[in-house]
Enzyme design. Sequence first.
Site, PDB file in Angstrom:
ATOM      1  N   LYS A 177      42.529  51.981  42.745  1.00 27.42           N
ATOM      2  CA  LYS A 177      41.557  51.498  41.752  1.00 27.42           C
ATOM      3  C   LYS A 177      41.203  50.056  42.115  1.00 27.42           C
ATOM      4  CE  LYS A 177      41.034  49.004  38.304  1.00 27.42           C
ATOM      5  NZ  LYS A 177      39.676  48.522  38.295  1.00 27.42           N
ATOM      6  N   GLU A 180      36.403  46.534  39.456  1.00 23.20           N
ATOM      7  CA  GLU A 180      35.078  47.117  39.215  1.00 23.20           C
ATOM      8  C   GLU A 180      33.955  46.190  39.678  1.00 23.20           C
ATOM      9  OE1 GLU A 180      34.215  47.537  34.981  1.00 23.20           O
ATOM     10  OE2 GLU A 180      35.722  46.018  34.585  1.00 23.20           O
ATOM     11  N   GLY A 230      47.096  41.047  41.104  1.00 24.12           N
ATOM     12  CA  GLY A 230      46.192  40.517  40.089  1.00 24.12           C
ATOM     13  C   GLY A 230      46.911  39.511  39.220  1.00 24.12           C
ATOM     14  N   GLY A 235      50.059  42.227  35.249  1.00 23.12           N
ATOM     15  CA  GLY A 235      51.261  42.662  35.971  1.00 23.12           C
ATOM     16  C   GLY A 235      52.417  42.964  35.023  1.00 23.12           C
ATOM     17  N   GLU A 252      52.101  41.703  43.034  1.00 16.09           N
ATOM     18  CA  GLU A 252      51.695  40.422  43.633  1.00 16.09           C
ATOM     19  C   GLU A 252      50.854  39.710  42.592  1.00 16.09           C
ATOM     20  OE1 GLU A 252      52.620  39.076  46.321  1.00 16.09           O
ATOM     21  OE2 GLU A 252      53.698  40.820  47.086  1.00 16.09           O
ATOM     22  N   CYS A 286      45.596  33.285  45.006  1.00 16.46           N
ATOM     23  CA  CYS A 286      46.908  33.171  44.350  1.00 16.46           C
ATOM     24  C   CYS A 286      47.784  32.100  45.004  1.00 16.46           C
ATOM     25  CB  CYS A 286      47.600  34.517  44.332  1.00 16.46           C
ATOM     26  SG  CYS A 286      47.541  35.368  45.894  1.00 16.46           S
ATOM     27  N   GLU A 387      47.163  28.762  35.856  1.00 16.07           N
ATOM     28  CA  GLU A 387      46.378  29.161  37.024  1.00 16.07           C
ATOM     29  C   GLU A 387      44.894  29.019  36.692  1.00 16.07           C
ATOM     30  OE1 GLU A 387      46.702  33.310  38.317  1.00 16.07           O
ATOM     31  OE2 GLU A 387      46.880  32.569  40.367  1.00 16.07           O
TER      32      GLU A 387
HETATM   33  P1  NDP Z   1      43.264  41.245  36.392  1.00 13.85           P
HETATM   34  O1  NDP Z   1      44.705  41.111  36.621  1.00 13.85           O
HETATM   35  O2  NDP Z   1      42.783  41.543  35.029  1.00 13.85           O
HETATM   36  O3  NDP Z   1      42.653  42.380  37.357  1.00 13.85           O
HETATM   37  C1  NDP Z   1      43.229  42.851  38.554  1.00 13.85           C
HETATM   38  C2  NDP Z   1      43.064  44.369  38.634  1.00 13.85           C
HETATM   39  O4  NDP Z   1      43.768  44.991  37.558  1.00 13.85           O
HETATM   40  C3  NDP Z   1      41.616  44.826  38.490  1.00 13.85           C
HETATM   41  O5  NDP Z   1      41.403  45.974  39.305  1.00 13.85           O
HETATM   42  C4  NDP Z   1      41.543  45.188  37.027  1.00 13.85           C
HETATM   43  O6  NDP Z   1      40.504  46.071  36.712  1.00 13.85           O
HETATM   44  C5  NDP Z   1      42.904  45.827  36.816  1.00 13.85           C
HETATM   45  N1  NDP Z   1      43.356  45.875  35.433  1.00 13.85           N
HETATM   46  C6  NDP Z   1      42.968  45.105  34.388  1.00 13.85           C
HETATM   47  N2  NDP Z   1      43.618  45.474  33.257  1.00 13.85           N
HETATM   48  C7  NDP Z   1      44.435  46.496  33.588  1.00 13.85           C
HETATM   49  C8  NDP Z   1      45.371  47.298  32.869  1.00 13.85           C
HETATM   50  N3  NDP Z   1      45.576  47.119  31.563  1.00 13.85           N
HETATM   51  N4  NDP Z   1      46.052  48.261  33.518  1.00 13.85           N
HETATM   52  C9  NDP Z   1      45.863  48.442  34.847  1.00 13.85           C
HETATM   53  N5  NDP Z   1      44.980  47.727  35.582  1.00 13.85           N
HETATM   54  C10 NDP Z   1      44.280  46.757  34.971  1.00 13.85           C
HETATM   55  O7  NDP Z   1      42.547  39.969  36.913  1.00 13.85           O
HETATM   56  P2  NDP Z   1      41.087  39.482  36.480  1.00 13.85           P
HETATM   57  O8  NDP Z   1      40.147  40.084  37.417  1.00 13.85           O
HETATM   58  O9  NDP Z   1      40.770  39.694  35.043  1.00 13.85           O
HETATM   59  O10 NDP Z   1      41.271  37.933  36.672  1.00 13.85           O
HETATM   60  C11 NDP Z   1      41.867  37.166  35.632  1.00 13.85           C
HETATM   61  C12 NDP Z   1      42.754  36.108  36.190  1.00 13.85           C
HETATM   62  O11 NDP Z   1      43.782  36.713  36.953  1.00 13.85           O
HETATM   63  C13 NDP Z   1      42.074  35.176  37.180  1.00 13.85           C
HETATM   64  O12 NDP Z   1      41.389  34.173  36.544  1.00 13.85           O
HETATM   65  C14 NDP Z   1      43.250  34.707  37.963  1.00 13.85           C
HETATM   66  O13 NDP Z   1      43.894  33.672  37.288  1.00 13.85           O
HETATM   67  C15 NDP Z   1      44.156  35.903  38.017  1.00 13.85           C
HETATM   68  N6  NDP Z   1      44.031  36.688  39.267  1.00 13.85           N
HETATM   69  C16 NDP Z   1      45.018  36.578  40.181  1.00 13.85           C
HETATM   70  C17 NDP Z   1      44.926  37.255  41.374  1.00 13.85           C
HETATM   71  C18 NDP Z   1      45.977  37.134  42.413  1.00 13.85           C
HETATM   72  O14 NDP Z   1      45.735  37.485  43.559  1.00 13.85           O
HETATM   73  N7  NDP Z   1      47.143  36.687  42.070  1.00 13.85           N
HETATM   74  C19 NDP Z   1      43.771  38.099  41.706  1.00 13.85           C
HETATM   75  C20 NDP Z   1      42.793  38.176  40.646  1.00 13.85           C
HETATM   76  C21 NDP Z   1      42.955  37.491  39.489  1.00 13.85           C
HETATM   77  P3  NDP Z   1      39.003  45.556  36.362  1.00 13.85           P
HETATM   78  O15 NDP Z   1      38.963  44.090  36.613  1.00 13.85           O
HETATM   79  O16 NDP Z   1      38.152  46.338  37.284  1.00 13.85           O
HETATM   80  O17 NDP Z   1      38.770  45.887  34.921  1.00 13.85           O
END
Ligand code: NDP
Length: 495
Positions: A177, A180, A230, A235, A252, A286, A387
């Site tokens: 997944k 989006e 994410g 997480g 991660e 990250c 962050e």
């Molecule tokens: P998220 O953690 O929300 O998203 C990462 C992935 O998880 C996306 O594919 C998202 O789907 C999915 N996701 C969201 N909610 C759920 C859930 N309840 N169950 C399973 N999967 C889920 O990150 P965001 O994109 O919202 O970014 C928010 C903040 O996260 C950023 O501002 C940053 O601080 C941090 N971040 C950290 C990253 C890293 O590499 N450590 C990477 C990205 C973000 P979808 O978005 O498609 O709805």
Amino acid sequence: MTNVRDYGNWIEGAWLRGASSVERRSPANGELLARFADSGEKEVDLAVQAARRAFDDRSVWSALPGSERGKAIGRWIDLLVRDTEKLARMEAEEVGKPVRFGRGETEWSIELARYAAALAWQIPSDLVNHAGDANLGLIVREPRGVIGMITPWNFPLVTLFQKLPYALAAGCTVVIKPSELTSSTTLEIAALAKEAGIPDGVINVVTGSGKTVGEALTGHRGVDMISFTGSTAVGKRIAARAAEQMKRVGLELGGKAANVVFADADIDAALDGVLFGYILNQGEECVQGTRLLIEESIAGEFVSKLVERSKRIRIGLPEDPEADLGALIHEQHMEKVLDYIQSGLDEGARLELGGNRLTDAPFGRGYYVAPTIFSNVTPGMKIFREEIFGPVLAVTTFKTVSEAIVLANDTNYGLGNGLWTKDIDKAIQVSRELKSGTVSVNTFLETSVQMPFGGYKESGVGRENGLDGLLEYTEVKSIFIKVGKRAHALPHTAS
Ligand code: NDP
């Protein structure tokens, strides 16, 4: 206007159209780029069933000789190389990053796959003779099963390739997944896998939101492990839900890395590392070097040189071949970054550079934030603790080595840190005491396919890359074999 891409889900080697779709517009200029299927539980179930069938029929993938899997991944790599430019452009367009970084990301993803393909040839196993000639013990590693992979938008390809080729090499099948916002390259590489002869059902992709698709994948009983990259908040939710089924997780998560610069450092090199560390990928990273901890005696001069160099950063549209810094991922995220900047001002940090959105042409229709540097930052401030995920650097001074270590470790995160000194003893001492999965000495954001990557504390669970990256996707089985006649355990019952 670019050609609008229109995708379905990729399930069992075929496109499956969705009833509805979500649009992705360029974060740099608002143009419509792509439509992705807006899927739900039904599509997740179809994909998991396909991955389950491909895994459970051992002749398809999971029990092939590792060398066969390695060769199939090798053929896939050839196609990734062929399509590098196309993938790089899609990645740049959807994330908003300059195309040369999209290219670098694609090339690095291929490198990760090359290493994982080689690992497939020899999955580690072991043998013990715990009772001499009378027994044989085999310690074998088996593929974990069906892996659900949930990936973010900042590095859609690299975050996926730190997982996917390793899982494939181990013999797993997957349902991915992607974010989006940035699903194109994930869908493209799945279709390339079919062209390379990787069997149908081994790689499946379901697009849509985290709340529907991500939740359904995490809760599905047919999934053996969730590998997620994410935010720490999501997480934690995934870990809690996975625990209900004792599902394995690899996580991660976020970071709040510091670059610690001592007065005896090579200042020119440190300036370069600190600058690159806070602006790479617009700071949406990250392991971004979002904090600078600098020895007080050199702080003033270092910060003014950093400000001067930062003024030379080239900001550009994704297609600009020379740009260093692109657009942030979407408007709400840009607002969040600007709110953090405002909090820095409100809490008494000194703004040395930037702090604003770029509104002049050609950036006015995009989500651009100028490189921003704050000095006088203290550990209580939000910009020190949280962050930000934008091109914002928080500068704090220290007087002693132990104070520097305390400051660097004063965070719930523990993904990466950098340190700069010419004193080898100091470098080793500080490296040992920093609580993070990665420490870079006199360099920053350096990475290697052979070296594990992952976090201490709230930055995650498990490791990606290196041999550890492969082992994450295996279960250990101990097989006890009796050689020769077994002595009776209860001899009086034997006659
Ligand atoms: P998220 O953690 O929300 O998203 C990462 C992935 O998880 C996306 O594919 C998202 O789907 C999915 N996701 C969201 N909610 C759920 C859930 N309840 N169950 C399973 N999967 C889920 O990150 P965001 O994109 O919202 O970014 C928010 C903040 O996260 C950023 O501002 C940053 O601080 C941090 N971040 C950290 C990253 C890293 O590499 N450590 C990477 C990205 C973000 P979808 O978005 O498609 O709805």
